[in-house]
Design a protein around this motif. Structure first.
Motif, mmCIF file in Angstrom:
data_model
loop_
_atom_site.group_PDB
_atom_site.id
_atom_site.type_symbol
_atom_site.label_atom_id
_atom_site.label_comp_id
_atom_site.label_asym_id
_atom_site.label_seq_id
_atom_site.Cartn_x
_atom_site.Cartn_y
_atom_site.Cartn_z
ATOM 1 N N UNK A 152 0.853 -1.201 0.000
ATOM 2 C CA UNK A 152 0.000 0.000 0.000
ATOM 3 C C UNK A 152 0.889 1.252 0.000
ATOM 4 N N UNK A 153 1.905 1.249 0.851
ATOM 5 C CA UNK A 153 2.821 2.415 0.923
ATOM 6 C C UNK A 153 3.470 2.658 -0.442
ATOM 7 N N UNK A 154 3.841 1.558 -1.095
ATOM 8 C CA UNK A 154 4.497 1.693 -2.402
ATOM 9 C C UNK A 154 3.526 2.290 -3.435
ATOM 10 N N UNK A 155 2.260 1.879 -3.368
ATOM 11 C CA UNK A 155 1.260 2.411 -4.314
ATOM 12 C C UNK A 155 1.018 3.901 -4.060
ATOM 13 N N UNK A 156 1.083 4.292 -2.805
ATOM 14 C CA UNK A 156 0.921 5.716 -2.462
ATOM 15 C C UNK A 156 2.082 6.493 -3.084
ATOM 16 N N UNK A 157 3.287 5.949 -2.922
ATOM 17 C CA UNK A 157 4.478 6.632 -3.456
ATOM 18 C C UNK A 157 4.476 6.650 -4.983
ATOM 19 N N UNK A 158 4.251 5.478 -5.601
ATOM 20 C CA UNK A 158 4.439 5.379 -7.055
ATOM 21 C C UNK A 158 3.253 5.863 -7.881
ATOM 22 N N UNK A 159 2.034 5.710 -7.314
ATOM 23 C CA UNK A 159 0.853 6.069 -8.115
ATOM 24 C C UNK A 159 0.058 7.218 -7.495
ATOM 25 N N UNK A 160 0.546 7.760 -6.383
ATOM 26 C CA UNK A 160 -0.217 8.819 -5.706
ATOM 27 C C UNK A 160 -1.570 8.310 -5.227
ATOM 28 N N UNK A 161 -1.633 7.001 -4.903
ATOM 29 C CA UNK A 161 -2.909 6.389 -4.512
ATOM 30 C C UNK A 161 -3.334 6.821 -3.106
ATOM 31 N N UNK A 162 -4.641 6.758 -2.870
ATOM 32 C CA UNK A 162 -5.184 7.019 -1.526
ATOM 33 C C UNK A 162 -5.348 5.670 -0.828
#
Ligand code: NAD
Length: 355
Positions: free
Chosen positions: A206-216
């Motif tokens: 999840x943290x990686x998706x926040x970093x790489x895709x600007x995900x919530x």
């Protein structure tokens, strides 16, 4: 219900129990339907609680493969195998090779591949004993990126159906599960300008998706209730049920997970709520199409596989059309699509041709 009763109810052709005393292999191979060709389906390794659970699972999964292979327009029937063992502690070269010998003994009526609990690398051991194994590391390899591409094309078709345009820019997509398929899907969606809301039981993903895709990020239990345009289940099955459907605040459910509906009636529940459901065995068929490309006369080609997977877009539009015309759920419409092919192609065997 007894085993023959179950086979009769769901139309299975053959169930093979395999036991090897030296490796302790306990496997079951189910061949559901070979109208369209040899039965293709992966081998699942799972520590079932009871023998009955393994039988029920292999019967259910093999039937699903008949529908998936038919819906994808393949000349392949439906089959599946389960190895009753813990993939983390009980896997060995000898066990996998023993399984391969049983697959070989069926003379090509069943073709195996990877599935939950087995990997492309495990398949190399199975292939030491049988020609009837697909998904080889040096050929089609890991199907997940191709599956994700098919899901992405399918989501675009759903958007066209519901919003009148396949453009995903600024569409909010809630992705459940950031594993092999979910992660690759997020990449496509991000590139298309979608806004991602993500969850996984592994916080580092999840943290990686926040970093790489600007995900919530949201907690796993919250994903069902988030306000979004599209909910993409890419983790486990049975996530569309009496508890979750009332929580959904989306217009579309379209993701890679297998067996998303807990029961068939949940497709009607989604329909009553005006949520478009992309039937799982159509939208996630990219993986099997990729594997099936290994049987092409000139061998596997990634380009050809992707071109074929892109037709998931049109297949889904056809499913939605059937659902509208017949006033049935999209899940039922997908079965109609598959049954149409089984009937049309099945009838060709009427024609006699000398060998
Ligand atoms: P995977 O194991 O790589 O990923 C699944 C992810 O879901 C993992 O990151 C896991 O932590 C997460 N997860 C598990 N339970 C969760 C929960 N309660 N809430 C949130 N996240 C949770 O598997 P995959 O290969 O990416 O497959 C995903 C789904 O798609 C499965 O249902 C699989 O059967 C189906 N599928 C996969 C393929 C393929 O080519 N890999 C093809 C067809 C269908």
């Amino acid at each position: 219900m007894g085993i023959f009763g179950q086979m009769e109810q769901y139309g299975h052709e053959q169930l093979v129990f395999c036991y090897d005393r030296s490796t302790g292999l306990r496997a079951i191979i189910a061949i559901h339907d070979t109208t369209l060709g040899p039965a293709l389906g992966g081998v699942r390794m799972w520590k079932y609680e009871r023998e009955d659970d393994a039988v029920t699972d292999v019967l259910r999964l093999s039937r699903g493969m008949t529908y998936k292979n038919a819906a994808m327009g393949l000349n392949l029937g439906g089959g599946k195998a389960v190895i009753w063992a813990d993939p983390r502690t009980e896997k060995s070269e000898a066990l996998l090779r023993a399984f391969g010998k049983f697959v070989q003994s069926l003379g090509g009526r069943y073709i195996t591949a990877e599935d939950v609990g087995t990997t492309v690398e495990d398949l190399t051991y199975v292939q030491m004993e049988t020609r009837h194994a697909a998904g080889r590391a040096e050929a089609s390899g890991d199907p997940s990126p191709v599956t994700a591409y098919g899901v992405f094309e399918g989501i675009k078709a759903c958007a066209r159906q519901v919003f009148g345009s396949e453009d995903l820019k600024d569409k909010k997509v809630a992705v459940q599960g950031l594993g092999k398929v979910g992660w690759a899907l997020c990449g496509h969606l991000h590139e298309a300008g979608a806004r991602l809301i993500v969850t996984d039981i592994h916080p580092e993903l999840v943290d990686r998706a926040v970093r790489e895709f600007g995900a919530t990020p949201v907690a796993p239990a919250e994903i069902y209730g988030v306000a979004c345009d599209i909910f993409a289940p890419c983790a486990m099955g049975a996530v569309l049920n009496d508890e979750t459907i009332p929580q959904l605040k989306c217009r579309i459910v379209a993701g890679s997970a297998n067996n998303q509906l807990k029961e068939p009636r949940h497709a009607d529940m989604l329909r009553e709520r005006s949520i478009l459901y992309a039937p799982d065995f159509v939208i996630n068929g990219g993986g099997v199409v990729n594997v099936a490309e290994e049987f092409h006369p000139v061998g596997y080609s990634r380009e050809r596989a992707l071109a074929r997977v892109a037709t998931i877009y049109d297949k889904l539009l056809r499913v939605f059309q059937i659902a509208e015309e017949r006033n049935i759920s999209t899940a039922q419409a997908a079965e109609v699509l598959a049954e149409e092919r089984l009937q049309r192609i099945g009838q060709l065997s009427r024609l006699y041709v000398a060998e």
